[in-house]
Design a protein around this motif. Structure first.
Motif, PDB file in Angstrom:
ATOM      1  N   MET A 646       0.833  -1.205   0.000  1.00 49.71           N
ATOM      2  CA  MET A 646       0.000   0.000   0.000  1.00 49.71           C
ATOM      3  C   MET A 646       0.875   1.266   0.000  1.00 49.71           C
ATOM      4  SD  MET A 646      -3.166  -0.998  -0.071  1.00 49.71           S
ATOM      5  CE  MET A 646      -4.050   0.458   0.417  1.00 49.71           C
ATOM      6  N   GLN A 647       2.040   1.170   0.656  1.00 49.28           N
ATOM      7  CA  GLN A 647       2.936   2.332   0.677  1.00 49.28           C
ATOM      8  C   GLN A 647       3.672   2.517  -0.656  1.00 49.28           C
ATOM      9  OE1 GLN A 647       5.554   1.915   3.996  1.00 49.28           O
ATOM     10  NE2 GLN A 647       3.876   2.000   5.551  1.00 49.28           N
ATOM     11  N   HIS A 648       3.981   1.409  -1.302  1.00 49.34           N
ATOM     12  CA  HIS A 648       4.740   1.453  -2.570  1.00 49.34           C
ATOM     13  C   HIS A 648       3.953   0.722  -3.642  1.00 49.34           C
ATOM     14  CE1 HIS A 648       8.188   2.855  -0.222  1.00 49.34           C
ATOM     15  NE2 HIS A 648       7.917   1.851   0.626  1.00 49.34           N
ATOM     16  N   PRO A 649       2.898   1.345  -4.164  1.00 48.79           N
ATOM     17  CA  PRO A 649       2.099   0.652  -5.201  1.00 48.79           C
ATOM     18  C   PRO A 649       2.894   0.546  -6.520  1.00 48.79           C
ATOM     19  CG  PRO A 649       1.340   2.894  -4.914  1.00 48.79           C
ATOM     20  CD  PRO A 649       2.374   2.681  -3.876  1.00 48.79           C
ATOM     21  N   LEU A 650       2.540  -0.420  -7.331  1.00 53.30           N
ATOM     22  CA  LEU A 650       3.179  -0.618  -8.626  1.00 53.30           C
ATOM     23  C   LEU A 650       2.605   0.367  -9.640  1.00 53.30           C
ATOM     24  CD1 LEU A 650       3.237  -4.521  -8.809  1.00 53.30           C
ATOM     25  CD2 LEU A 650       5.185  -2.993  -8.413  1.00 53.30           C
ATOM     26  N   ILE A 651       3.474   0.970 -10.420  1.00 51.59           N
ATOM     27  CA  ILE A 651       3.033   1.925 -11.455  1.00 51.59           C
ATOM     28  C   ILE A 651       3.252   1.249 -12.798  1.00 51.59           C
ATOM     29  CG2 ILE A 651       3.411   4.201 -12.468  1.00 51.59           C
ATOM     30  CD1 ILE A 651       4.519   5.072  -9.737  1.00 51.59           C
ATOM     31  N   LEU A 652       2.159   1.007 -13.508  1.00 51.75           N
ATOM     32  CA  LEU A 652       2.217   0.354 -14.818  1.00 51.75           C
ATOM     33  C   LEU A 652       2.319   1.430 -15.901  1.00 51.75           C
ATOM     34  CD1 LEU A 652      -0.555  -2.356 -14.261  1.00 51.75           C
ATOM     35  CD2 LEU A 652       1.934  -2.679 -14.148  1.00 51.75           C
ATOM     36  N   SER A 653       3.289   1.283 -16.774  1.00 50.35           N
ATOM     37  CA  SER A 653       3.472   2.265 -17.853  1.00 50.35           C
ATOM     38  C   SER A 653       2.667   1.839 -19.070  1.00 50.35           C
ATOM     39  CB  SER A 653       4.962   2.395 -18.216  1.00 50.35           C
ATOM     40  OG  SER A 653       5.489   1.153 -18.585  1.00 50.35           O
TER      41      SER A 653
END
Length: 653
Positions: A646-653
């Motif tokens: 929750m603190q470091h969500p995945l960012i999809l490009s």
């Protein structure tokens, strides 16, 4: 007539000769020939009638005989303690119409001594000295037993000579009273009452429940009575069981249990309290009042009293003067307060106080009365006014002289008990003053005087009583007062003279606990050490395991040393904990990349030793555990993993 106790020596002297029962009659005596039937020997054969003195051939003839009027007549004769008659005499009486009924009595108005004896439940006995005495028949014979001289003598010896112990039990209306008497004195007695009888209606609650069937009353009073009936049975059972040995030793067990419920308390159940077949059981042969201890004593006094007569004639004369029981019962009937309105009231003619006469002499009297009335009407009333003066009134002369008036009035004399009480109070006050001042010599003098006043053998006990005496309102003894005033020498002197340190005052304090003085307490401790077996020092609250000064100093040194070691251990633990917290904080401040690098570096450095692993979120040590791994990161639990995502969500490009 003279009343004698059945346990007294006089009664034993009366019965010392050959005693036999006598058939007493106040009217005509029967022929001596009929007395032969009194000595008819009982046949051992069962096919016989002991009332008619005949033997039968078979059972059929015996049954037919029991239906005859002759047998019924002889049966009633035996109940009246009279001789039976033969069949010929019976036929003659019936032929001559001498028998008005088969009731066993020739005339209804004839009152014999036997009638009174049977009505009162007594038996008359006569000894060789021609002395006659009467006592209650239930003491010697059971209802079913036949009167015989052998049984009579043995029962007299058993009940009145060898074994003088009787048991009396009374039960009725929720009241129980019982006592065991030995030689005329009650050695055991008990009374109690339970609310079991319905007020106003009477009868027990169990009888009411039995009549109502399933619809039993559910009121508070009904439930209370049911509970009390059960508790009554338990109380009676516990009392009889505790008295079991004394009851078995008794020669007679006399009881009164009125009604079926009270009888079931004594004789009912799987294991009844009393055995119905016990030969010692007797019922009280006269009416009694409420079951109380006074009533039990009255019953015992009546049963244990025998009436003594000098001769048979005097006994007959004394009873002939009495009224028959039937007449007494008819005369003593109480008129009911209820009035039957259906019946007409009886008119009773009562005589006038001055009967009227129609003679000529009455006329002048009437004329005189009329003349008096006329004169009374003509009388005129007159009134006069008079003056009364109070000028001659004088002061009342006093009969007492001035000397007599100055005399002091006599004070009322004090009673001996009041004087003794005042002397005792003065002694107590003097003792309190001596102990308050600490005057040991005066105290020694008083104690020595007290010991010299008594007998030499009992001086020790009297002296101990004086030393341990209560002397004030707070129930303090001499030792208490000496300890409160901090007089060590007096405390030592009192302890040497058997002053008990275990005694407590009104506040439940001993001599040790009532004082705050260290000197007194130390002295009591040393006295307990020197005399360990003289008193119970645990009860006196005196510690007997006290230490010396050297032991106390060594004990304090050991306590200080152990305290220092504990402090060192606590200090080391706090330092280690502090370092661990610092490591956690430093690790949490690192980024994930730095954490991975640090973990790799530590793995390389500690290949030969233990590897330290920590959770990437909470920095918890996870060495030796299977971690949760996600994206190359290690976590101690799934919650830490979710929180990290929750603190470091995945960012999809």
């Amino acid at each position: 007539m003279e009343h004698v106790n059945v346990f007294s020596e006089k009664f034993q002297n009366v019965t010392s000769g050959a005693v036999h029962s006598v058939l007493l009659e106040s009217a005509d005596k029967e022929d001596p020939e009929t007395n032969v039937t009194q000595n008819w020997s009982k046949s051992e054969n069962s096919l016989s009638c002991r009332y008619c003195q005949i033997v039968f051939r078979d059972t059929q003839s015996q049954r037919e005989h029991y239906k005859l009027d002759w047998h019924r007549y002889n049966l009633k004769q035996s109940l009246l303690s009279r001789n039976s008659i033969s069949e010929e005499e019976f036929n003659e009486k019936t032929g001559n119409d001498d028998l008005s009924s088969i009731s066993g009595s020739d005339s209804e108005k004839e009152d014999t001594l036997d009638t009174y004896a049977i009505a009162q439940g007594k038996i008359f006995l006569q000894n060789d000295k021609s002395e006659v005495f009467s006592m209650y028949r239930c003491l010697l014979f059971d209802r079913k037993e036949e009167v015989s001289d052998e049984i009579l003598i043995t029962r007299l010896k058993e009940c009145c000579v060898t074994n003088k112990q009787w048991t009396i039990l009374m039960l009725g209306g929720g009241h129980f009273a019982g006592a065991v008497f030995r030689n005329g004195e009650p050695i055991l007695h008990k009374t109690f009452h339970c609310y079991t009888v319905r007020a106003g209606q009477g009868g027990s609650q169990s009888a009411r429940d039995g009549k109502s069937g399933g619809a039993q009353p559910k009121s508070a009073g009904a439930s209370l009575r049911r509970y009390n009936e059960q508790s009554l049975v338990q109380h009676v059972k516990s009392i009889v069981e505790t008295w079991k040995s004394e009851i078995e030793e008794s020669s007679l067990i006399i009881y009164r249990a009125s009604g079926p419920y009270n009888r079931t308390v004594l004789f009912g159940g799987i294991s009844p309290l009393l055995d119905r077949n016990n030969k010692k059981l007797r019922t009280i042969p006269f009416s009694t009042r409420r079951a109380t201890f006074t009533e039990v004593k009255r019953v015992y006094n009546l049963l244990s009293t025998a009436a003594l007569y000098d001769s048979l004639e005097k006994a007959t004369e004394s009873f002939s003067k009495q009224k028959s029981p039937e007449e007494d019962s008819k005369r003593n009937k109480v008129r009911s307060s209820c009035v039957n309105r259906a019946k007409s009231r009886e008119t009773v003619e009562r005589p006038l106080p001055t009967p009227l006469s129609s003679d000529s002499n009455s006329e002048p009297e009437l004329n005189e009365i009329d003349a008096i009335n006329e004169n009374f009407n003509t009388i005129e009333l007159s009134s006069k006014e008079t003056e009364i003066s109070f000028a001659n009134l004088q002061e009342f002369d006093d009969s007492l002289t001035p000397e007599q008036r100055k005399r002091p009035k006599k004070k009322p004399r004090k009673s001996k008990t009041k004087k003794l009480r005042e002397q005792e109070e003065a002694r107590k006050k003097e003792l309190c003053d001596i102990l308050f001042r600490g005057d040991l010599t005066k105290l020694k003098h008083l104690i020595e005087e007290q010991s010299n006043c008594t007998i030499s053998e009992e001086s020790g006990t009297e002296k101990d009583a004086f030393v341990n005496k209560v002397i004030d309102e707070n129930s303090n003894t001499l030792l208490h007062v000496a300890a409160l005033n901090e007089h060590v020498d007096i405390v030592g002197y009192l302890l040497e003279n058997n002053a008990n340190p275990c005694l407590k005052n009104k506040n439940q304090q001993t001599a040790y606990t009532c004082t705050q003085s260290k000197d007194i307490r130390n002295f009591l401790k040393e006295f307990a050490k020197m005399n360990p077996d003289k008193f119970n020092y645990n009860k006196a609250n005196i510690p007997t395991n006290s230490l010396t000064n050297e032991e106390i100093t060594e004990k304090k040194k050991a306590q200080r040393k152990s305290k220092k070691e504990k402090e060192k251990v606590k200090k080391k633990e706090s330092e280690i904990k502090k370092k661990e917290e610092e490591e956690k904080d430093r690790f949490l401040k690192l980024s994930d990349r730095e954490k991975r690098a640090l973990a790799a570096e530590r793995r390389i450095l500690s290949q030969s030793g233990t590897v330290t692993k920590r959770c990437f979120l909470c920095a918890e040590d996870i060495a030796g555990k299977i971690p949760f791994e996600y994206m190359g990161n290690l976590f101690c639990s799934i919650e830490c993993l979710k929180a990290h995502r929750m603190q470091h969500p995945l960012i999809l490009s």
